[in-house]
Motif scaffolding. Sequence first.
Motif, PDB file in Angstrom:
ATOM      1  N   ASN A  67       0.820  -1.208   0.000  1.00 47.02           N
ATOM      2  CA  ASN A  67       0.000   0.000   0.000  1.00 47.02           C
ATOM      3  C   ASN A  67       0.856   1.262   0.000  1.00 47.02           C
ATOM      4  O   ASN A  67       1.976   1.282   0.505  1.00 47.02           O
ATOM      5  CB  ASN A  67      -0.894   0.051   1.245  1.00 47.02           C
ATOM      6  CG  ASN A  67      -1.654  -1.226   1.466  1.00 47.02           C
ATOM      7  OD1 ASN A  67      -1.067  -2.259   1.773  1.00 47.02           O
ATOM      8  ND2 ASN A  67      -2.958  -1.177   1.328  1.00 47.02           N
ATOM      9  N   SER A  68       0.280   2.339  -0.503  1.00 43.59           N
ATOM     10  CA  SER A  68       0.925   3.638  -0.434  1.00 43.59           C
ATOM     11  C   SER A  68       0.652   4.280   0.923  1.00 43.59           C
ATOM     12  O   SER A  68      -0.474   4.249   1.429  1.00 43.59           O
ATOM     13  CB  SER A  68       0.391   4.567  -1.531  1.00 43.59           C
ATOM     14  OG  SER A  68       0.894   5.880  -1.363  1.00 43.59           O
ATOM     15  N   GLN A  76      -6.866   7.357  10.046  1.00 45.03           N
ATOM     16  CA  GLN A  76      -7.183   6.594   8.837  1.00 45.03           C
ATOM     17  C   GLN A  76      -6.716   5.152   8.986  1.00 45.03           C
ATOM     18  O   GLN A  76      -5.740   4.863   9.687  1.00 45.03           O
ATOM     19  CB  GLN A  76      -6.506   7.231   7.623  1.00 45.03           C
ATOM     20  CG  GLN A  76      -6.910   6.643   6.284  1.00 45.03           C
ATOM     21  CD  GLN A  76      -6.257   7.363   5.109  1.00 45.03           C
ATOM     22  OE1 GLN A  76      -5.370   8.189   5.287  1.00 45.03           O
ATOM     23  NE2 GLN A  76      -6.706   7.046   3.904  1.00 45.03           N
ATOM     24  N   SER A  77      -7.418   4.231   8.330  1.00 43.20           N
ATOM     25  CA  SER A  77      -7.048   2.816   8.328  1.00 43.20           C
ATOM     26  C   SER A  77      -6.845   2.332   6.898  1.00 43.20           C
ATOM     27  O   SER A  77      -7.440   2.869   5.958  1.00 43.20           O
ATOM     28  CB  SER A  77      -8.134   1.971   9.003  1.00 43.20           C
ATOM     29  OG  SER A  77      -8.291   2.312  10.353  1.00 43.20           O
ATOM     30  N   LYS A  78      -6.014   1.317   6.754  1.00 46.19           N
ATOM     31  CA  LYS A  78      -5.777   0.706   5.447  1.00 46.19           C
ATOM     32  C   LYS A  78      -5.769  -0.813   5.591  1.00 46.19           C
ATOM     33  O   LYS A  78      -5.395  -1.341   6.648  1.00 46.19           O
ATOM     34  CB  LYS A  78      -4.426   1.149   4.862  1.00 46.19           C
ATOM     35  CG  LYS A  78      -4.371   2.603   4.417  1.00 46.19           C
ATOM     36  CD  LYS A  78      -2.987   2.939   3.880  1.00 46.19           C
ATOM     37  CE  LYS A  78      -2.891   4.386   3.420  1.00 46.19           C
ATOM     38  NZ  LYS A  78      -3.593   4.626   2.144  1.00 46.19           N
ATOM     39  N   GLY A  93      -3.755  -7.356   7.023  1.00 49.23           N
ATOM     40  CA  GLY A  93      -4.626  -6.978   8.128  1.00 49.23           C
ATOM     41  C   GLY A  93      -4.925  -5.495   8.094  1.00 49.23           C
ATOM     42  O   GLY A  93      -4.497  -4.780   7.176  1.00 49.23           O
ATOM     43  N   ILE A  94      -5.666  -5.027   9.083  1.00 46.39           N
ATOM     44  CA  ILE A  94      -6.045  -3.619   9.141  1.00 46.39           C
ATOM     45  C   ILE A  94      -5.002  -2.844   9.931  1.00 46.39           C
ATOM     46  O   ILE A  94      -4.705  -3.161  11.087  1.00 46.39           O
ATOM     47  CB  ILE A  94      -7.430  -3.446   9.781  1.00 46.39           C
ATOM     48  CG1 ILE A  94      -8.489  -4.146   8.936  1.00 46.39           C
ATOM     49  CG2 ILE A  94      -7.773  -1.964   9.933  1.00 46.39           C
ATOM     50  CD1 ILE A  94      -8.614  -3.613   7.522  1.00 46.39           C
ATOM     51  N   LEU A  95      -4.460  -1.811   9.300  1.00 48.71           N
ATOM     52  CA  LEU A  95      -3.476  -0.926   9.918  1.00 48.71           C
ATOM     53  C   LEU A  95      -4.102   0.444  10.110  1.00 48.71           C
ATOM     54  O   LEU A  95      -4.607   1.042   9.162  1.00 48.71           O
ATOM     55  CB  LEU A  95      -2.232  -0.821   9.029  1.00 48.71           C
ATOM     56  CG  LEU A  95      -1.120   0.104   9.514  1.00 48.71           C
ATOM     57  CD1 LEU A  95      -0.430  -0.485  10.746  1.00 48.71           C
ATOM     58  CD2 LEU A  95      -0.102   0.375   8.402  1.00 48.71           C
ATOM     59  N   ASN A 287      -5.088  -2.155  -4.120  1.00 47.39           N
ATOM     60  CA  ASN A 287      -4.283  -1.774  -2.957  1.00 47.39           C
ATOM     61  C   ASN A 287      -2.817  -1.577  -3.299  1.00 47.39           C
ATOM     62  O   ASN A 287      -2.077  -0.944  -2.534  1.00 47.39           O
ATOM     63  CB  ASN A 287      -4.368  -2.845  -1.858  1.00 47.39           C
ATOM     64  CG  ASN A 287      -5.762  -2.992  -1.280  1.00 47.39           C
ATOM     65  OD1 ASN A 287      -6.677  -3.433  -1.963  1.00 47.39           O
ATOM     66  ND2 ASN A 287      -5.935  -2.637  -0.020  1.00 47.39           N
ATOM     67  N   ILE A 288      -2.386  -2.125  -4.422  1.00 45.63           N
ATOM     68  CA  ILE A 288      -0.965  -2.099  -4.772  1.00 45.63           C
ATOM     69  C   ILE A 288      -0.619  -0.752  -5.378  1.00 45.63           C
ATOM     70  O   ILE A 288      -1.237  -0.316  -6.346  1.00 45.63           O
ATOM     71  CB  ILE A 288      -0.628  -3.225  -5.761  1.00 45.63           C
ATOM     72  CG1 ILE A 288      -1.083  -4.588  -5.227  1.00 45.63           C
ATOM     73  CG2 ILE A 288       0.869  -3.239  -6.064  1.00 45.63           C
ATOM     74  CD1 ILE A 288      -1.024  -5.695  -6.270  1.00 45.63           C
TER      75      ILE A 288
END
Length: 427
Positions: A67-68, A76-78, A93-95, A287-288
């Motif tokens: 992810n960027s 914010q979550s990614k 997972g969720i970051l 996501n990439i």
Amino acid sequence: MDHTVSGMRTAPEGYAWSRFGQPEYTDWLDESLSWKNTCYIGDWSFLWQHRITGPDALTMLGDITVNSFANFQIGQSKHAIHTNKDGKVIHEGILTRFGDEEFMLHGRGGFWVDHYLKQTDYDAKVERDDWFILQVSGPGAVQVLERVSGQSHLRDTRFMWVNTVNIAGYEVWALRQGMAGEIGFELQGPMAAKQEVYDAIVEAGQEFGIRKLGARTTMINHLEACFPTIATDYIPAIFDEDMAGYRKVFTASMPAFAQPAYIAGSYDGAEISEYYRSPVELGWARNINFDHDFLGRAALEAEKAAPRRVMRTLVWNGDDVVDVFASLFAQGEHYPFMDMPRDQRGFMWADKVTVGGTVVGVATSRGYSYYYRQMLSLCPIDVAHSEPGTEVTVHWGAPGGPQKEIRATVAPAPYKPDRRRADLHQA
């Protein structure tokens, strides 16, 4: 291939039950309708949490995440994805970013981040934490949380951002996410507060038809909404020789029910790597981002530009599925039992998918959707056969044993319309 990667043909007893609580609360048919008609509360507190802090934390995370993070804001979550040098998923997972130098990662990926950090000189730290994770999802989710908290500001929460809400006297983080493909919040806080928060939500949700989500139907929402899952839809890419050191640390950290490689089904891979998947194959190509260097970048640049396989849903022919059950009522050999609504033993059930006798994909997450009255599965499938409406064959059974050829039709993934980003002010 020997399907006993961890030395066992099946996962330990009670795998799903031990993770998700009771098998059923009302019954699995009723509970499986909750995220379309009312809402549910589900317990994902078994996930591991790792707090990542320090001046170099973000830079370090960028080294091993597709992810960027160029515009990763506080709150914010990614959906963070970590890959090996070949672009295959190690963990995900969720970051969430909670401060300039503070992040929380839910899922198994924290072990990989910690292992990577120990090989570097970055000024950062990874520590285990102990949070509860409760999902409240479905059309009535916002109303339930407003009732239990007496607050209405959650309607202003952007998708994949966190807010705070007061429940049972505790300030709780509320991540707007929606793992059922519907409006939903993932509530997070200290484990000591979990039961009081859970009970308060259940009580407040009675007038809205809330359901407790049992283990039998928990993963059906992942199937309908296309959320591929580790050890169910892919084996983590940690079994290569260059990952031996990490694998030793990782498996030692896992309880018996969470070991990463139990495999069944008709697909008979010659190597464990045949059960690895890339983010592209799992439907996560969006996501990439190539605005930074990361482990696996070169492989994923080539694959994203010209993918071999993409993620789709397969709709299994009902008459052929009935034949599987009918074989149990006849003398002689029968087909392997097809559990309902899906297999509960917690391993990867991988069935080969063919067209004209040629393998074109692998079916996983097979499960019965009571809402659609259909047997569905996820399937990374060759691009040439990925057009919705394409007819394929799923082979149900074990290598060397009776196998039923089940007709199936390619459909989009997710199969259920995605309503996670709906306007909360209209809910």
